[in-house]
Design an enzyme around this catalytic site. Structure first.
Site, PDB file in Angstrom:
ATOM      1  N   LYS A 135      11.399  13.105   9.930  1.00  0.00           N
ATOM      2  CA  LYS A 135      11.424  12.828   8.478  1.00  0.00           C
ATOM      3  C   LYS A 135      11.335  14.128   7.683  1.00  0.00           C
ATOM      4  O   LYS A 135      10.568  15.006   8.028  1.00  0.00           O
ATOM      5  CB  LYS A 135      10.231  11.942   8.109  1.00  0.00           C
ATOM      6  N   ASP A 146       6.420  10.927  11.071  1.00  0.00           N
ATOM      7  CA  ASP A 146       6.869  12.304  10.820  1.00  0.00           C
ATOM      8  C   ASP A 146       6.096  13.231  11.754  1.00  0.00           C
ATOM      9  O   ASP A 146       5.145  12.818  12.423  1.00  0.00           O
ATOM     10  CB  ASP A 146       6.676  12.712   9.346  1.00  0.00           C
TER      11      ASP A 146
HETATM   12  C1  R5P Z   1       3.087  12.351   4.807  1.00  0.00           C
HETATM   13  O1  R5P Z   1       3.093  13.439   5.301  1.00  0.00           O
HETATM   14  C2  R5P Z   1       2.012  11.323   5.010  1.00  0.00           C
HETATM   15  O2  R5P Z   1       1.511  11.349   6.298  1.00  0.00           O
HETATM   16  C3  R5P Z   1       2.517   9.948   4.660  1.00  0.00           C
HETATM   17  O3  R5P Z   1       3.555   9.618   5.555  1.00  0.00           O
HETATM   18  C4  R5P Z   1       3.073   9.919   3.262  1.00  0.00           C
HETATM   19  O4  R5P Z   1       2.199  10.551   2.385  1.00  0.00           O
HETATM   20  C5  R5P Z   1       3.288   8.508   2.809  1.00  0.00           C
HETATM   21  O5  R5P Z   1       3.849   8.529   1.534  1.00  0.00           O
HETATM   22  P1  R5P Z   1       4.935   7.460   1.093  1.00  0.00           P
HETATM   23  O6  R5P Z   1       4.356   6.107   1.414  1.00  0.00           O
HETATM   24  O7  R5P Z   1       5.085   7.698  -0.376  1.00  0.00           O
HETATM   25  O8  R5P Z   1       6.174   7.760   1.848  1.00  0.00           O
END
Ligand code: R5P
Length: 312
Positions: free
Chosen positions: A198, A175
């Site tokens: 994302k 992201d």
């Molecule tokens: C989001 O901004 C973080 O960098 C991670 O990508 C995110 O927290 C990961 O969470 P999950 O595994 O629930 O998608």
């Protein structure tokens, strides 16, 4: 050779990350401080120090990982115990800082800024400094009214991936928020850089749009700070495969791994998952599937520097 240590340095091991704490102690060739954490019958946490901490430079090692509130409360009570034992200085070593993703009120939503509240609690309990790694957002350092030393987990992964010598590598940020981390990895590894578009819909749900950058026919390393539900990684790896990527590797600093994370990782087209030991991973399946790289050396180096700067 263990690091030089004078008698004023004390390392205290909380219950959240016992292996990492022992790894840091090994770097100094010492045992953790004699501080006992137990429970009253009603579940309250009780802490007692069995050594004299008066005048000592104390480092309390405790991630605020799941069970988040238990581990946070333990950190606060340990800190209060050390404070009341007249330690000279207390550093809260928080390898993974939980609540970091609650760091803003978006579009006037009626929500707390919990990361700021937790920062206040840690300082109010008596911590003089904080040492942490790969905060979800670097600005969280400013939530603390005490000094924060912020480490990057990058060197741990970069050393490892250099040795793997993966050809035609592209580092992919899952992201926009993780792009700075991905750029650092791509630079250090001499790899290309790409990102996935994302959008977060809720705490459990994300939506992926498209890939920005050339990925077709390459091997990809997705770098991220956290794997929580595994949703971000699963979606990013699927869209990369759709765009013609060969092998996919993951480097994520903090393996929170909750809810459907295991199923999502298992169902995703991923060749290798690499994380650090800022959070212990439970379960045989995960231990076989996920490679844990130690951050003990990084933390020990930082602790040595913090300690030395106070004693020279
Ligand atoms: C989001 O901004 C973080 O960098 C991670 O990508 C995110 O927290 C990961 O969470 P999950 O595994 O629930 O998608």
């Amino acid at each position: 050779m263990p690091k030089q240590r004078d008698g004023s340095l004390v390392l205290i091991r909380g219950n959240a990350t016992p292996d990492l704490a022992m790894g840091i102690c090994r770097e100094f060739g010492c045992e953790p401080g004699q501080v006992e954490v137990s429970r009253f019958p009603d579940g309250e946490i009780h802490v007692q120090s069995h050594e004299d901490l008066r005048g000592k430079d104390v480092f309390i090692i405790q991630s605020t990982c799941p069970p988040v509130n238990e581990n946070l409360m333990e950190l606060l009570i340990l800190t209060d115990c050390v404070k009341r034992s007249s330690a000279d200085r207390i550093t809260a070593v928080i390898p993974y800082f939980g609540y970091a993703r609650q760091d803003r009120r978006e579009r006037g939503a009626h929500v707390p800024i919990s990361a700021k509240l937790i920062a206040n609690l840690i300082a109010a309990a008596g911590a003089d400094r904080v040492l942490t790694m790969d905060l979800h957002a670097e600005q969280i350092q400013g939530f603390f009214d005490i000094p924060v030393d912020h480490l990057y987990g990058g060197p741990v992964f970069i050393d490892h991936f250099r040795k793997l010598e993966i050809p035609d590598l592209v580092v992919v940020s899952p992201d926009v928020g993780s792009i700075k981390m991905a750029r650092a990895y791509s630079k250090a590894l001499g790899a290309r850089l790409a990102t996935v578009d994302k959008r977060r819909i809720s705490a459990e749900e994300t939506e992926v749009g498209f890939v920005i950058g050339e990925v077709e026919g390459r091997n990809a390393l997705i770098s991220d700070d956290i794997i929580a539900t595994g949703g971000s990684i699963a979606q990013a790896s699927r869209i990369l495969k759709d765009n013609g990527v060969k092998d996919i590797y993951i480097a994520a600093t903090h393996p929170v791994l909750v809810g459907p994370a295991v199923e999502k990782l298992e169902a995703s087209p991923i060749k290798g998952v690499f994380v650090t030991d800022t959070i212990p991973i439970a379960g045989k399946y995960l231990q076989n599937r996920v490679k844990v790289l130690s951050s003990a050396g990084l933390f020990a180096d930082a602790i040595e520097q913090i300690h030395r700067s106070s004693t020279i």
